[in-house]
Design a protein around this motif. Structure first.
Motif, PDB file in Angstrom:
ATOM      1  N   TYR A  62       0.828  -1.206   0.000  1.00 29.00           N
ATOM      2  CA  TYR A  62       0.000   0.000   0.000  1.00 29.00           C
ATOM      3  C   TYR A  62       0.860   1.253   0.000  1.00 29.00           C
ATOM      4  CZ  TYR A  62      -4.175  -2.734   1.186  1.00 29.00           C
ATOM      5  OH  TYR A  62      -5.220  -3.618   1.179  1.00 29.00           O
ATOM      6  N   TYR A  63       0.370   2.255  -0.711  1.00 27.40           N
ATOM      7  CA  TYR A  63       0.960   3.587  -0.622  1.00 27.40           C
ATOM      8  C   TYR A  63      -0.160   4.575  -0.309  1.00 27.40           C
ATOM      9  CZ  TYR A  63      -0.884   4.909  -5.266  1.00 27.40           C
ATOM     10  OH  TYR A  63      -1.700   5.193  -6.322  1.00 27.40           O
ATOM     11  N   GLY A  64       0.210   5.735   0.220  1.00 30.30           N
ATOM     12  CA  GLY A  64      -0.791   6.717   0.610  1.00 30.30           C
ATOM     13  C   GLY A  64      -1.295   6.434   2.016  1.00 30.30           C
ATOM     14  N   VAL A  65      -0.886   7.219   2.982  1.00 33.46           N
ATOM     15  CA  VAL A  65      -1.221   6.949   4.381  1.00 33.46           C
ATOM     16  C   VAL A  65      -2.715   6.970   4.617  1.00 33.46           C
ATOM     17  CG1 VAL A  65      -0.945   7.761   6.759  1.00 33.46           C
ATOM     18  CG2 VAL A  65       0.983   7.897   5.168  1.00 33.46           C
ATOM     19  N   VAL A  66      -3.423   7.875   3.953  1.00 29.43           N
ATOM     20  CA  VAL A  66      -4.872   8.010   4.146  1.00 29.43           C
ATOM     21  C   VAL A  66      -5.633   7.069   3.223  1.00 29.43           C
ATOM     22  CG1 VAL A  66      -6.850   9.559   4.076  1.00 29.43           C
ATOM     23  CG2 VAL A  66      -4.641  10.387   4.925  1.00 29.43           C
ATOM     24  N   SER A  67      -5.332   7.129   1.930  1.00 30.63           N
ATOM     25  CA  SER A  67      -6.114   6.356   0.942  1.00 30.63           C
ATOM     26  C   SER A  67      -5.721   4.889   0.895  1.00 30.63           C
ATOM     27  CB  SER A  67      -5.948   6.979  -0.449  1.00 30.63           C
ATOM     28  OG  SER A  67      -4.571   7.068  -0.785  1.00 30.63           O
ATOM     29  N   ARG A  68      -4.459   4.563   1.223  1.00 26.58           N
ATOM     30  CA  ARG A  68      -3.971   3.186   1.222  1.00 26.58           C
ATOM     31  C   ARG A  68      -4.321   2.483  -0.087  1.00 26.58           C
ATOM     32  NH1 ARG A  68      -2.353   0.679   5.712  1.00 26.58           N
ATOM     33  NH2 ARG A  68      -3.335  -1.286   5.165  1.00 26.58           N
ATOM     34  N   LEU A  69      -3.701   2.925  -1.154  1.00 28.63           N
ATOM     35  CA  LEU A  69      -3.943   2.367  -2.473  1.00 28.63           C
ATOM     36  C   LEU A  69      -2.959   1.231  -2.756  1.00 28.63           C
ATOM     37  CD1 LEU A  69      -4.423   5.725  -4.386  1.00 28.63           C
ATOM     38  CD2 LEU A  69      -6.216   4.147  -3.626  1.00 28.63           C
ATOM     39  N   PRO A  70      -3.412   0.178  -3.460  1.00 29.63           N
ATOM     40  CA  PRO A  70      -2.517  -0.949  -3.750  1.00 29.63           C
ATOM     41  C   PRO A  70      -1.505  -0.617  -4.838  1.00 29.63           C
ATOM     42  CG  PRO A  70      -4.657  -1.308  -4.748  1.00 29.63           C
ATOM     43  CD  PRO A  70      -4.782  -0.058  -3.932  1.00 29.63           C
ATOM     44  N   MET A  71      -0.307  -1.157  -4.714  1.00 33.18           N
ATOM     45  CA  MET A  71       0.768  -0.972  -5.696  1.00 33.18           C
ATOM     46  C   MET A  71       1.500  -2.301  -5.832  1.00 33.18           C
ATOM     47  SD  MET A  71       3.827   1.875  -5.531  1.00 33.18           S
ATOM     48  CE  MET A  71       4.123   1.505  -3.800  1.00 33.18           C
ATOM     49  N   VAL A  72       1.714  -2.737  -7.053  1.00 30.95           N
ATOM     50  CA  VAL A  72       2.307  -4.052  -7.281  1.00 30.95           C
ATOM     51  C   VAL A  72       3.712  -4.121  -6.713  1.00 30.95           C
ATOM     52  CG1 VAL A  72       3.215  -3.467  -9.583  1.00 30.95           C
ATOM     53  CG2 VAL A  72       2.699  -5.851  -9.012  1.00 30.95           C
ATOM     54  N   ALA A  73       4.030  -5.248  -6.069  1.00 32.75           N
ATOM     55  CA  ALA A  73       5.345  -5.463  -5.476  1.00 32.75           C
ATOM     56  C   ALA A  73       6.024  -6.728  -6.001  1.00 32.75           C
ATOM     57  CB  ALA A  73       5.224  -5.551  -3.954  1.00 32.75           C
ATOM     58  N   ARG A  74       5.230  -7.650  -6.517  1.00 28.24           N
ATOM     59  CA  ARG A  74       5.791  -8.899  -7.032  1.00 28.24           C
ATOM     60  C   ARG A  74       4.830  -9.491  -8.060  1.00 28.24           C
ATOM     61  NH1 ARG A  74       9.804 -11.980  -5.340  1.00 28.24           N
ATOM     62  NH2 ARG A  74       9.963 -14.067  -6.219  1.00 28.24           N
ATOM     63  N   VAL A  75       5.378 -10.058  -9.123  1.00 28.29           N
ATOM     64  CA  VAL A  75       4.584 -10.648 -10.194  1.00 28.29           C
ATOM     65  C   VAL A  75       5.126 -12.039 -10.510  1.00 28.29           C
ATOM     66  CG1 VAL A  75       3.812 -10.442 -12.584  1.00 28.29           C
ATOM     67  CG2 VAL A  75       4.128  -8.388 -11.206  1.00 28.29           C
ATOM     68  N   THR A  76       4.220 -12.988 -10.636  1.00 29.09           N
ATOM     69  CA  THR A  76       4.594 -14.342 -11.029  1.00 29.09           C
ATOM     70  C   THR A  76       3.674 -14.817 -12.149  1.00 29.09           C
ATOM     71  OG1 THR A  76       5.350 -14.894  -8.803  1.00 29.09           O
ATOM     72  CG2 THR A  76       4.876 -16.736 -10.265  1.00 29.09           C
ATOM     73  N   LEU A  77       4.260 -15.351 -13.197  1.00 28.77           N
ATOM     74  CA  LEU A  77       3.523 -15.971 -14.298  1.00 28.77           C
ATOM     75  C   LEU A  77       4.062 -17.374 -14.507  1.00 28.77           C
ATOM     76  CD1 LEU A  77       3.522 -13.051 -16.927  1.00 28.77           C
ATOM     77  CD2 LEU A  77       1.688 -13.634 -15.331  1.00 28.77           C
ATOM     78  N   THR A  78       3.170 -18.336 -14.701  1.00 27.15           N
ATOM     79  CA  THR A  78       3.591 -19.704 -15.008  1.00 27.15           C
ATOM     80  C   THR A  78       2.852 -20.189 -16.242  1.00 27.15           C
ATOM     81  OG1 THR A  78       1.925 -21.060 -13.854  1.00 27.15           O
ATOM     82  CG2 THR A  78       3.673 -20.078 -12.507  1.00 27.15           C
ATOM     83  N   ASP A  79       3.382 -21.234 -16.854  1.00 23.19           N
ATOM     84  CA  ASP A  79       2.674 -21.841 -17.971  1.00 23.19           C
ATOM     85  C   ASP A  79       1.682 -22.876 -17.450  1.00 23.19           C
ATOM     86  OD1 ASP A  79       4.116 -24.161 -17.375  1.00 23.19           O
ATOM     87  OD2 ASP A  79       5.415 -24.037 -19.137  1.00 23.19           O
ATOM     88  N   TYR A  80       1.055 -23.600 -18.353  1.00 25.94           N
ATOM     89  CA  TYR A  80      -0.006 -24.550 -18.017  1.00 25.94           C
ATOM     90  C   TYR A  80       0.471 -25.639 -17.071  1.00 25.94           C
ATOM     91  CZ  TYR A  80      -3.750 -27.985 -18.933  1.00 25.94           C
ATOM     92  OH  TYR A  80      -4.780 -28.896 -18.813  1.00 25.94           O
ATOM     93  N   ARG A  81       1.734 -25.981 -17.133  1.00 25.86           N
ATOM     94  CA  ARG A  81       2.279 -27.056 -16.281  1.00 25.86           C
ATOM     95  C   ARG A  81       2.927 -26.517 -15.006  1.00 25.86           C
ATOM     96  NH1 ARG A  81       2.689 -28.350 -21.552  1.00 25.86           N
ATOM     97  NH2 ARG A  81       1.872 -30.395 -22.176  1.00 25.86           N
ATOM     98  N   GLY A  82       2.814 -25.216 -14.783  1.00 24.96           N
ATOM     99  CA  GLY A  82       3.338 -24.635 -13.559  1.00 24.96           C
ATOM    100  C   GLY A  82       4.773 -24.176 -13.651  1.00 24.96           C
ATOM    101  N   THR A  83       5.389 -24.289 -14.817  1.00 24.73           N
ATOM    102  CA  THR A  83       6.756 -23.807 -15.001  1.00 24.73           C
ATOM    103  C   THR A  83       6.767 -22.285 -14.958  1.00 24.73           C
ATOM    104  OG1 THR A  83       7.296 -25.716 -16.386  1.00 24.73           O
ATOM    105  CG2 THR A  83       8.766 -23.815 -16.530  1.00 24.73           C
ATOM    106  N   VAL A  84       7.670 -21.716 -14.185  1.00 19.88           N
ATOM    107  CA  VAL A  84       7.702 -20.263 -14.010  1.00 19.88           C
ATOM    108  C   VAL A  84       8.203 -19.579 -15.281  1.00 19.88           C
ATOM    109  CG1 VAL A  84       8.739 -18.363 -12.719  1.00 19.88           C
ATOM    110  CG2 VAL A  84       8.010 -20.445 -11.525  1.00 19.88           C
ATOM    111  N   LEU A  85       7.388 -18.653 -15.790  1.00 16.13           N
ATOM    112  CA  LEU A  85       7.755 -17.844 -16.945  1.00 16.13           C
ATOM    113  C   LEU A  85       8.352 -16.506 -16.524  1.00 16.13           C
ATOM    114  CD1 LEU A  85       4.497 -18.402 -19.053  1.00 16.13           C
ATOM    115  CD2 LEU A  85       6.680 -19.599 -19.308  1.00 16.13           C
ATOM    116  N   LEU A  86       7.844 -15.971 -15.430  1.00 15.98           N
ATOM    117  CA  LEU A  86       8.334 -14.700 -14.903  1.00 15.98           C
ATOM    118  C   LEU A  86       8.065 -14.685 -13.405  1.00 15.98           C
ATOM    119  CD1 LEU A  86       9.419 -11.761 -15.415  1.00 15.98           C
ATOM    120  CD2 LEU A  86       7.018 -11.077 -15.607  1.00 15.98           C
ATOM    121  N   ASP A  87       9.062 -14.299 -12.630  1.00 16.10           N
ATOM    122  CA  ASP A  87       8.896 -14.195 -11.186  1.00 16.10           C
ATOM    123  C   ASP A  87       9.829 -13.098 -10.707  1.00 16.10           C
ATOM    124  OD1 ASP A  87       8.042 -14.747  -8.568  1.00 16.10           O
ATOM    125  OD2 ASP A  87       9.684 -16.154  -8.251  1.00 16.10           O
ATOM    126  N   THR A  88       9.278 -11.932 -10.412  1.00 17.97           N
ATOM    127  CA  THR A  88      10.120 -10.799 -10.099  1.00 17.97           C
ATOM    128  C   THR A  88       9.464  -9.857  -9.098  1.00 17.97           C
ATOM    129  OG1 THR A  88      11.300  -8.896 -11.053  1.00 17.97           O
ATOM    130  CG2 THR A  88       9.208  -9.491 -12.075  1.00 17.97           C
TER     131      THR A  88
END
Length: 241
Positions: A62-88
């Motif tokens: 969260y950012y914004g002390v009053v509004s507390r808005l969400p902000m991305v901190a981590r992203v994970t993508l996998t293929d159909y078999r669960g193999t990680v395509l992106l994890d950062t």
């Protein structure tokens, strides 16, 4: 436990999100034959090839002390078999007021030297383009990534009505991912404590496993002209095209 029958909305009801369903890329390729395997049993019909699916999961702070808005901190993508395509991790674009450490395990040092948002956003957009996106509460993922995706190309386990009906919940009740995985897959998730990397990948794979466990039912309903999910929250309509 077998899924109970559910009365599903028509695909036309997705027009509430201003969807464009005219693209041929969004139309399932229906098989007209049922080839038999060596044992003589019919193979399950596949509506889309495995490489068409990508599972997505995001953690946010969260950012914004009053509004507390969400902000991305981590992203994970996998293929159909669960193999990680992106994890950062993703470097914050605003001062963080709450790392949600109890829920995410994230600490400031995880994000301090992470890739910048615009680079991660471009990577994600490239990977999910023309794919069927699988996950849990995908509107949250798309919102924090600042992206949109065709709703007809989403498979959201948070909205699948058969899950809710089987567990005895009302159609508009959102069931936690942990509950769905425990009931339908017989396993616990979220036991990795303060190891956010394991937690993130685990949740992406768990949502994917839920979808795969009833893929034929899910895709079959869509092929019939119905939509097997509740609609995502209307305030996130900009996330769907």
């Amino acid at each position: 436990m077998a899924l109970q029958p559910v009365l599903y909305p028509s695909l036309f009801q997705l027009s509430a999100l201003a969807l464009d369903m005219s693209s041929s890329a969004n139309t399932p390729n229906y098989s007209t034959s049922s080839p038999a395997n060596a044992g003589g049993a019919s193979r399950a019909q596949r509506y889309f090839p495995p490489e068409r699916y990508v599972a997505a999961q995001a953690q946010y702070v969260y950012y914004g002390v009053v509004s507390r808005l969400p902000m991305v901190a981590r992203v994970t993508l996998t293929d159909y078999r669960g193999t990680v395509l992106l994890d950062t991790y993703v470097r914050p674009t605003q001062p963080v007021c709450d790392y949600r450490t109890a829920q995410t395990g994230l600490q400031p040092h995880h994000l301090a030297e992470a890739p910048v948002f615009i680079d991660v956003q471009r990577q994600v957009a490239s990977i999910i383009k023309d794919k069927i996106l699988v996950g849990y509460a995908l509107w949250e993922f798309l919102s924090v990534m600042g992206l949109s995706h065709p709703a007809i190309n989403t498979r959201d386990t948070a909205l699948f009505m058969s899950f809710r009906r089987t567990l005895g919940h009302k159609p508009n009740t959102m069931v936690p991912l942990e509950t769905l995985v425990k009931h339908f897959m017989g396993r616990d998730i979220g036991q990795n404590g303060d190891i956010p990397r394991l937690e993130q990948v685990e949740r992406a794979r768990a949502a994917l496993d839920l979808f795969r466990s009833c893929e034929q039912t899910w895709e079959g309903i869509i092929a019939s002209g119905a939509w097997p999910c509740a609609l995502p929250p209307t305030e996130y309509r900009q996330c769907f095209t």
